[in-house]
Design a protein around this motif. Structure first.
Motif, short mmCIF file in Angstrom:
data_model
loop_
_atom_site.label_atom_id
_atom_site.label_comp_id
_atom_site.label_asym_id
_atom_site.label_seq_id
_atom_site.Cartn_x
_atom_site.Cartn_y
_atom_site.Cartn_z
N GLY A 1 40.45 18.43 -28.37
CA GLY A 1 39.55 17.31 -28.14
C GLY A 1 39.12 17.15 -26.70
O GLY A 1 38.29 16.30 -26.39
N SER A 2 39.66 17.95 -25.80
CA SER A 2 39.31 17.83 -24.37
C SER A 2 38.23 18.84 -24.00
O SER A 2 38.02 19.84 -24.70
CB SER A 2 40.54 18.08 -23.50
N GLN A 3 37.55 18.57 -22.90
CA GLN A 3 36.51 19.49 -22.44
C GLN A 3 37.10 20.86 -22.11
O GLN A 3 36.53 21.91 -22.40
CB GLN A 3 35.79 18.90 -21.24
N LEU A 4 38.30 20.84 -21.50
CA LEU A 4 39.00 22.08 -21.20
C LEU A 4 40.02 22.31 -22.31
O LEU A 4 40.97 21.55 -22.45
CB LEU A 4 39.71 21.98 -19.84
N GLN A 5 39.81 23.35 -23.13
CA GLN A 5 40.66 23.56 -24.29
C GLN A 5 40.84 25.04 -24.56
O GLN A 5 40.12 25.90 -24.06
CB GLN A 5 40.04 22.90 -25.53
N TYR A 6 41.84 25.34 -25.40
CA TYR A 6 42.06 26.71 -25.86
C TYR A 6 41.07 26.97 -26.99
O TYR A 6 40.90 26.14 -27.89
CB TYR A 6 43.49 26.87 -26.38
N THR A 7 40.39 28.11 -26.95
CA THR A 7 39.35 28.40 -27.93
C THR A 7 39.80 29.51 -28.87
O THR A 7 40.20 30.59 -28.44
CB THR A 7 38.04 28.84 -27.24
N ALA A 8 39.77 29.22 -30.16
CA ALA A 8 40.05 30.21 -31.21
C ALA A 8 39.09 29.94 -32.35
O ALA A 8 38.71 28.79 -32.60
CB ALA A 8 41.49 30.12 -31.68
N GLN A 9 38.69 31.00 -33.05
CA GLN A 9 37.72 30.87 -34.13
C GLN A 9 38.37 31.24 -35.46
O GLN A 9 39.04 32.27 -35.56
CB GLN A 9 36.51 31.77 -33.88
N ALA A 10 38.16 30.41 -36.49
CA ALA A 10 38.64 30.75 -37.82
C ALA A 10 38.00 32.06 -38.27
O ALA A 10 36.80 32.27 -38.10
CB ALA A 10 38.30 29.63 -38.81
N GLY A 11 38.82 32.95 -38.79
CA GLY A 11 38.34 34.26 -39.22
C GLY A 11 38.56 35.34 -38.18
O GLY A 11 38.54 36.53 -38.50
N GLN A 12 38.75 34.94 -36.92
CA GLN A 12 38.97 35.91 -35.84
C GLN A 12 40.29 36.65 -36.05
O GLN A 12 41.30 36.06 -36.41
CB GLN A 12 38.99 35.18 -34.50
N ILE A 13 40.28 37.96 -35.82
CA ILE A 13 41.48 38.78 -35.94
C ILE A 13 41.84 39.33 -34.56
O ILE A 13 41.00 39.89 -33.87
CB ILE A 13 41.28 39.93 -36.94
N ARG A 14 43.10 39.17 -34.18
CA ARG A 14 43.59 39.68 -32.90
C ARG A 14 44.81 40.56 -33.13
O ARG A 14 45.50 40.42 -34.16
CB ARG A 14 43.95 38.53 -31.96
N PRO A 15 45.14 41.46 -32.21
CA PRO A 15 46.36 42.26 -32.36
C PRO A 15 47.58 41.36 -32.44
O PRO A 15 47.66 40.35 -31.71
CB PRO A 15 46.38 43.11 -31.08
#
Length: 272
Positions: free
Chosen positions: A127-141
């Motif tokens: 909810g803050s302007q500075l936040q951790y960004t992750a996207q649903a569906g994104q795949i990472r190692p």
């Protein structure tokens, strides 16, 4: 030689789910042109696929506006999955609760995808302007995410070594590759304390705390995590861990003994 018919079927399935993920992200009706552009698909192929989904009653089409939107049938597809594991509790509701209890930090739900990937299934953005960004569906190692780490903690070390080698082989940056011995030591720490903590090691400047979701033993493991800027997460680290542990324990207690706890099993702790 690969079977061309099978390849076409797999491609169609991928495109179908890409369309549904598009609507999941945008949460509104959209035109053929917009969907085609967003998914980088040919407009003719997109049009054929959308009309097939309309005929199957998975999408609705408004002729006046020429817009498509998922039907109620899509909503019902996963309703039994969301309800049955925890009776009346939904994981999406739990994530919203954690979001509120931790001051609006990003909450993520993840699962292993393929042989060595971790996919975000659902994300409640910070909810803050500075936040951790992750996207649903994104795949990472798996070795590059806190959620991947906690999922790996449930596996024997022989399997973890294979995943490390695969992730390292697919990682173009030498500096981003992990050392096997050091990584296995970190996994052992996760097993002992019951949670993973990235502390900026997987994503510079960001920290995520991850834990296992208590699920029936026959279900694929899920991990839930709370992330944000490293300084902000560090300041309320104890609160985040306490809130997550208490809520997940409550979830397991409500579900009964057939569910696995958030603590890794003894079998998973053996070194291969």
């Amino acid at each position: 030689m690969p079977n061309p018919n099978k390849t076409a079927i797999v491609k169609s399935a991928m495109r179908t789910f890409a369309v549904l993920e598009f609507f999941r992200k945008t949460k509104r009706a959209a035109s053929v042109t917009e969907i085609s552009s967003a998914l980088e698909m040919p407009q003719s192929s997109t049009s054929v696929l959308l009309r097939c989904l309309v005929e199957l009653n998975y999408l609705e089409y408004e002729r006046k506006t020429r817009l498509f939107i998922p039907s109620y049938r899509v909503n019902l597809l996963g309703d039994w999955i969301r309800r049955s594991p925890f009776r009346d509790t939904k994981l999406t509701d739990l994530m919203e609760e954690l979001w509120t209890a931790t001051g609006g930090e990003t909450v993520m739900l993840g699962q292993q995808a393929g042989a060595a990937g971790m996919q975000y299934l659902h994300v409640v953005p910070g909810g803050s302007q500075l936040q951790y960004t992750a996207q649903a569906g994104q795949i990472r190692p798996m070795v590059r995410t806190a959620l991947g780490h906690v999922l790996l903690s449930q596996m024997p070390n022989t399997k973890i070594r294979g995943i490390i080698r695969r992730n390292n082989a697919e990682e173009p940056s030498q500096s981003a590759r992990v050392r096997e011995s050091a990584f296995l030591e970190e996994v052992e720490r996760i097993r002992r304390r019951g949670y993973s903590e990235s502390g900026g090691r997987t994503t510079p400047g960001a920290s995520t705390i991850g834990m296992l979701v208590p699920l029936p033993k026959r279900r694929a493991p899920l991990a839930i995590g709370i992330g944000g800027p490293i300084e902000r997460i560090a300041a309320k680290r104890a609160q985040i861990i306490e809130v997550m542990q208490n809520r997940l324990k409550q979830l397991a207690d409500e579900a009964g003994p057939k569910f696995v706890s958030e603590k890794p099993s003894r079998d998973a702790q053996r070194f291969g």
